[in-house]
Scaffold this active site. Structure first.
Site, PDB file in Angstrom:
ATOM      1  N   LYS A  70       0.823  -1.214   0.000  1.00 50.39           N
ATOM      2  CA  LYS A  70       0.000   0.000   0.000  1.00 50.39           C
ATOM      3  C   LYS A  70       0.861   1.271   0.000  1.00 50.39           C
ATOM      4  O   LYS A  70       0.430   2.324  -0.424  1.00 50.39           O
ATOM      5  CB  LYS A  70      -0.892  -0.035   1.247  1.00 50.39           C
ATOM      6  CG  LYS A  70      -1.964   1.008   1.280  1.00 50.39           C
ATOM      7  CD  LYS A  70      -2.894   0.696   2.409  1.00 50.39           C
ATOM      8  CE  LYS A  70      -3.845   1.815   2.693  1.00 50.39           C
ATOM      9  NZ  LYS A  70      -4.686   1.495   3.850  1.00 50.39           N
ATOM     10  N   ASP A 193      -6.539   8.289  12.781  1.00 53.32           N
ATOM     11  CA  ASP A 193      -6.322   6.962  12.195  1.00 53.32           C
ATOM     12  C   ASP A 193      -4.838   6.722  11.963  1.00 53.32           C
ATOM     13  O   ASP A 193      -4.250   7.249  11.022  1.00 53.32           O
ATOM     14  CB  ASP A 193      -7.101   6.896  10.863  1.00 53.32           C
ATOM     15  CG  ASP A 193      -6.977   5.536  10.182  1.00 53.32           C
ATOM     16  OD1 ASP A 193      -6.252   4.673  10.696  1.00 53.32           O
ATOM     17  OD2 ASP A 193      -7.618   5.346   9.129  1.00 53.32           O
TER      18      ASP A 193
END
Ligand code: AMP
Length: 604
Positions: A70, A193
């Protein structure tokens, strides 16, 4: 009926969720784990393995074990961070002719979309296997701060896996959707996050059923693996001090130490200190061995990583500053991402916001659950929460003198469409080049180019006379379309921004076909793992009862069971799925039979 799913495609771990009634449930992998390591590998005997199985063999097969994809997806090879990542991973990252990233797996080169697509195929198979039905639509989450190229690339990866990706949504927004039922009060909510590879802060305004992201900022190179790297550095430093050897160049050792560092880091979220032991870390030429053993304390870890935490708090300050909001105006702070479990982060956020963050949701599962809910919202099956996301980066064009002229400002609510009028800069100019850029820098060259197109055939006239409408559109996935129109002639030219890999639809199609070739094989692997686990469980139970209560069985049954136990033990070492399933059925019926004999016996 096909089931719709949500996928949190994480840097370190991924998670799949689906809706059962009103509950977003998690799809476990065949071993029963609820989060699945985002790792894939090709083994020495040419087998593709994924998830935990791939993670377990990472140290001995680091060259052909791909993790952290990612962080690479949708990027160019020459981005400064790629070099750093290259040092940490065991596999080779190489530059394609067009400047893209290619990954070497078993001597073959793959685009990042293909690698991610292989992993998504595995997730799809897990879901299909578990749910026992085909997968309908899929919503995949990405960090809010992903740019267009990264979003497009993620969508392409989904297509390669044969998924029908109906939406790409932001991770913090997804977390908030899953948190939704607990929201009783309107106001501003902050979602912090911090996952394995990326950090996002989003401020969301909740007004009844309307969730509007009003500000988002992030860093796609700030996450748990940076924390691990700090612990790793410390270990290598200590090793060098004690033994004078520098082991940083051995890729296999680096992989081994990274895993141990991560484990120690996680332990320090629960304990004040942890003992790091790495036996046989180095073999000296005189035959002696070096074993590493050292205590690491929570304050030490905090001091190694405080810069990262401060960086995240600075980003919160900027995102609140962008919308002129003070920390105390935030209703609640929601923690997402495994790394947010670190206690000092909780403390820092409590101090900054003047109230403790909420820890009611599971930070590793909330994003996937929100994505599953979103998949059903799109289908109209769940009460419509109106989700208003924002674009994390400004979009614009290059104008005279390397200037970046913004057309859509960052934090604009999406979907959105904006038009600005431009003109020619020289007399009799008949062509205008529209260079599409994304970013926040004032200079055009300082921003990311998403591509360009030419508007040709403008009637000749003096400079400044033609009126050219340049329109940018961002859809609900955050994906960009651009067009230009000469007002006088109606002449129009437009482009859909291509994924950064520049994969053409034909190339994507070929990759999809390749992926399908593996699909059957992968499905078979999953079936094998699932059957083996179930059979082993049955085998252990039957063996247990058999050994304890043999005298309660008839000689015939006893002989049958004895033979079955031996046959099963052998079959568990093999790969004959049909045999495993036959034995499983037999084993189940014997377990039921033994159960009823024992129940009758004990109720006498
Ligand atoms: P995610 O991408 O949300 O799965 O987050 C994964 C990251 O969270 C990895 O870097 C993990 O090492 C880290 N992590 C998971 N649990 C903990 C914990 N209890 N304390 C600190 N970090 C954790």
């Amino acid at each position: 009926m096909a089931k719709n799913i949500g996928i949190d495609l994480g840097t370190t771990n991924s998670c799949i969720s689906y809706l059962e009634g009103r509950d977003a449930l998690i799809v476990p992998n065949p071993e029963g784990a609820r989060v699945i390591p985002s790792v894939l590998a090709q083994t020495h005997d040419k087998k593709r393995i994924f998830g935990n199985a791939a993670k377990r063999q990472m140290i001995t097969n680091s060259k052909n074990t791909i993790w952290g994809i990612k962080r690479l997806i949708g990027r160019k090879f020459n981005s400064p961070e790629i070099k750093e990542i290259g040092k940490r991973v065991g596999y080779d990252i190489v530059e394609a002719e067009n400047g893209d990233i290619k990954i070497k797996l078993a001597e073959k080169l793959y685009s990042t979309e293909e690698i991610s697509g292989m992993f998504l195929t595995y997730l799809k198979n897990i879901a299909e296997n578990y749910l026992g039905e085909a997968i309908g639509d899929t919503v995949i989450t990405v960090p809010a701060f992903f740019n267009d190229a990264q979003r497009q690339a993620t969508k392409v990866a989904g297509e390669i896996a044969g998924l029908n990706v109906t939406r790409i949504i932001n991770e913090p927004t997804a977390a908030l959707i899953s948190y939704g039922q607990k929201i009783k009060k309107n106001g501003l909510y902050a979602v912090y996050d911090l996952g394995g590879g990326t950090f996002d802060i989003s401020i969301v305004e909740v007004n009844g059923d309307i969730y509007k992201v009003v500000s988002t900022l992030g860093d796609t190179f700030l996450g748990g693996s940076d924390f691990d790297a700090q612990v790793c550095d410390w270990i290598f430093h200590e090793v060098e001090r004690e033994s004078t050897v520098d082991l940083r160049d051995s890729k296999d050792i680096v992989q081994r130490v990274i895993q141990i560092a991560e484990k120690a880091k996680i332990e320090l979220s629960f304990d004040q200190e942890t003992l790091i032991s790495i036996p046989y870390l180095h073999h000296f030429s005189d035959g002696s061995n070096y074993h590493f053993q050292k205590k690491l304390t929570r304050p030490q870890l905090e001091s190694f990583t405080m810069d990262f935490i401060d960086r995240s708090v600075d980003l919160i300050k900027s995102s609140l500053g962008d919308i002129n909001v003070k920390p105390e105006q935030i209703e609640r702070i929601i923690l997402v991402g495994g790394q947010s479990r670190m206690p000092v982060i909780y403390q820092k956020l409590s101090e900054y916001f003047g109230k403790p963050p909420d820890i009611q949701i599971n930070p590793e599962e909330a994003v996937a659950q929100g994505a599953a809910l979103q998949a059903e919202i799109i289908k109209g099956k769940v009460r419509d929460l109106l989700l208003l996301d924002v674009t994390p980066l400004s979009l614009g064009v290059e104008t005279k003198g390397d200037t970046f002229t913004k057309i859509i400002e960052r934090n604009a609510t999406i979907p959105t469409k904006k038009t600005m009028v431009f003109t020619t800069i020289t007399d009799n100019q008949t062509t205008v080049k529209i260079q599409v850029l994304q970013g926040e820098r004032a200079t055009a060259s300082g921003n990311k180019s998403l591509g360009f197109f030419n508007l040709v055939g403008i009637p000749q006239t003096l400079k400044g006379i033609p009126q050219i409408d340049v329109t940018f559109e961002i859809d609900a996935n955050g994906i960009v379309r651009a067009s230009a129109q000469d007002k006088a002639t109606g002449l129009t030219q437009s482009m859909k921004i291509q994924p950064s890999s520049g994969l053409s639809p034909e190339e994507i199609e070929t990759i999809i076909q390749d992926a399908q070739k593996y699909e059957e094989k992968d499905k078979m692997e999953l079936r094998l793992t699932r059957d083996k686990l179930q059979l082993k469980e049955e085998w252990e139970t039957v063996k247990f009862y058999y050994q304890r209560y043999i005298e309660k069985l008839s000689p015939h049954d006893s002989a049958e069971i004895d033979a079955l136990i031996t046959r099963t033990e052998k079959a568990l070492e093999g790969k004959d799925v049909e045999l495993l399933e036959t034995l499983l059925n037999k084993m189940k019926s014997y377990r039921i039979m033994i159960n009823s004999i024992l129940t009758a016996e004990f109720s006498k």
